[in-house]
Design an enzyme around this catalytic site. Structure first.
Site, PDB file in Angstrom:
ATOM      1  N   GLU A 125       1.288   0.336   3.408  1.00  0.00           N
ATOM      2  CA  GLU A 125       0.089   0.965   2.872  1.00  0.00           C
ATOM      3  C   GLU A 125       0.516   2.009   1.844  1.00  0.00           C
ATOM      4  O   GLU A 125       1.704   2.257   1.657  1.00  0.00           O
ATOM      5  CB  GLU A 125      -0.754   1.589   3.986  1.00  0.00           C
ATOM      6  CG  GLU A 125      -0.053   2.708   4.739  1.00  0.00           C
ATOM      7  CD  GLU A 125      -0.860   3.229   5.938  1.00  0.00           C
ATOM      8  OE1 GLU A 125      -1.849   2.601   6.335  1.00  0.00           O
ATOM      9  OE2 GLU A 125      -0.472   4.282   6.466  1.00  0.00           O
ATOM     10  N   HIS A 156      -4.394   7.878   7.751  1.00  0.00           N
ATOM     11  CA  HIS A 156      -3.106   8.270   8.312  1.00  0.00           C
ATOM     12  C   HIS A 156      -2.564   9.488   7.570  1.00  0.00           C
ATOM     13  O   HIS A 156      -2.770   9.622   6.368  1.00  0.00           O
ATOM     14  CB  HIS A 156      -2.072   7.151   8.151  1.00  0.00           C
ATOM     15  CG  HIS A 156      -2.306   5.998   9.068  1.00  0.00           C
ATOM     16  ND1 HIS A 156      -1.847   4.741   8.788  1.00  0.00           N
ATOM     17  CD2 HIS A 156      -2.934   5.912  10.258  1.00  0.00           C
ATOM     18  CE1 HIS A 156      -2.187   3.917   9.766  1.00  0.00           C
ATOM     19  NE2 HIS A 156      -2.849   4.605  10.679  1.00  0.00           N
TER      20      HIS A 156
END
Lengths: 123, 290
Positions: free
Chosen positions: B209, B247
């Site tokens: 990511e 995150h």
């Protein structure tokens, strides 16, 4: 975040992004929906959950709670998989709320949410 | 074979008496994982559905031969649990806890370098070697034994892609969730190294990511050291710069860490990149069919 990408690929434009994080409770789920629905630009809501620590039945209860707490003027497309997902899907099915649209996969859910957003915008 | 956990795993759960600790310990045991002990300071002598609870990891290791630890301890004590696991000599510590201060993890990962303990996480779903052992919160029922190795920065995307693989008849050797924090234990490179050496693994799915440079380093490692095919996915093509996306480690800083740059790094070394999780499974299917 991947959910945003598939919404974009389906031709939609995310109005916002809310990550409920791991282990979301029903109350957190309901509050999250309230926050998202408070934005007048939102034409449809996509709830995409593949739960590990997040439990499907709590997500479903949260959605039902949110429906009782706020006036829901747009469709909510729900894709529920993972831990206790079957129970979650059953709870949503039994509630049979006209605004809840179940979807089987992440891509289907994204496409459906975008379609419904366009319908809302034109209707 | 498999990597990191298998039939020989003997698991001790730190924080076994907490709500999440207990729920997932019992799910791991129901999957077939050999859960030999739990630890909660002050609750030594009790048991959780027959699993003995000890005051310390050292005692649990001594009495039960535990070799792997799973940590469900609240964030402010979690780094301490990592030290305790290392000091007790477990070979693998898996930390699920989210929200551990970065500075705590900087110190803990530094400390582990001098020990024989490997860390997975924190802020991760754990790992599973389907049919052998499940250590963490990955739903076991979506996995199947097979020859795809998987390493991921995202828990949910792990489930998503594993589910897609299983639905297409592609089982997995081991699925590792490395977690979404900027400072963490095992990364892509360490997992790729193990998958390359694992005879059960024939192809690898790598799920990255935005943020940091783990994907770029993984691409270099694939170019230099991997004979097995790798298919990658990078989440966050539509992510705005400067915003933390779910995150702690998922943030585009300046022009670096974008999904496009990471996908380019992979493609430059011959790693195919799926545009969405479904396409990753399709690409792996075609790769393995060759």
């Amino acid at each position: 975040m991947s959910t945003l990408d598939v919404v974009s690929q389906a031709g939609g434009k995310p109005a916002n992004f809310l990550d409920v994080g791991g282990g979301a409770s029903a109350d957190l789920m309901a509050t999250s929906l309230e926050v998202v629905l408070s934005d007048p630009a939102v034409r449809s809501v996509l709830v995409n959950i593949f739960g590990g620590i997040t439990r499907g039945e709590l997500v479903a209860q949260g959605i039902i709670e949110a429906l009782a707490r706020v006036e829901v003027r747009v469709p909510i497309v729900v894709r529920l998989d993972g831990t206790n997902a079957e129970e979650g899907r059953r709870i949503l099915e039994e509630a049979a709320h006209p605004r809840i649209v179940p979807a089987a996969t992440m891509l289907d859910a994204a496409r459906r949410a975008v379609e419904l957003a366009h319908e809302e915008a034109s209707g | 074979m498999a990597i990191l956990i298998d039939d020989h795993t003997r698991l001790v759960v730190q924080g076994i008496t907490g709500r999440e600790g207990q729920f997932h310990t019992l799910r791991n045991r129901a999957y077939g994982t050999n859960v030999v002990a739990g630890v909660t300071p002050g609750k030594g002598g009790q048991d959780v559905e027959g699993i003995p609870v000890f005051d310390t990891v050292a005692e649990a290791v001594e009495r039960t031969g535990a070799n792997t630890s799973l940590i469900f301890v609240p964030a402010r004590f979690a780094a301490g649990s990592v030290y305790e696991a290392a000091d007790a000599g477990v070979g693998l510590a898996v930390c699920i806890t989210e929200g551990i201060p970065v500075l705590d993890m900087v110190k803990a990962t530094r400390y582990l370098k001098g020990t024989g303990t490997v860390l997975i996480g924190p802020n991760c779903p754990g790992l599973i070697s389907p049919g052998k052992a499940n250590v963490g919160i990955i739903p076991g029922e979506i996995c199947a034994p097979g020859n795809v190795g998987l390493i991921s920065r995202s828990g949910t995307l792990t489930y998503q892609i594993v589910g897609e693989l299983t639905a297409r008849g592609m089982g997995q050797s081991t699925c590792v969730g490395m977690g979404g924090d900027p400072v963490h234990g095992i990364g892509f490179v360490e997992a790729l190294e193990r998958f390359e050496a694992d005879p059960q693994t024939e192809a690898v799915a790598l799920i990255g990511e935005i943020g940091g440079s783990d994907e770029e380093r993984a691409a270099e490692f694939v170019r230099d050291h991997l004979s097995k095919p790798v298919v990658a996915y990078v989440a966050g093509f539509s992510a705005p710069p400067g915003k933390r996306m779910g995150h702690a480690g998922a943030i585009i800083t300046g022009s670096s860490g974008t999904a496009a740059a990471k996908a380019e790094a992979f493609e430059a070394v011959g790693v195919k990149v799926g545009r969405n999780p479904t396409e990753v499974a399709e690409l792996l299917g075609r790769t393995l069919a060759r």
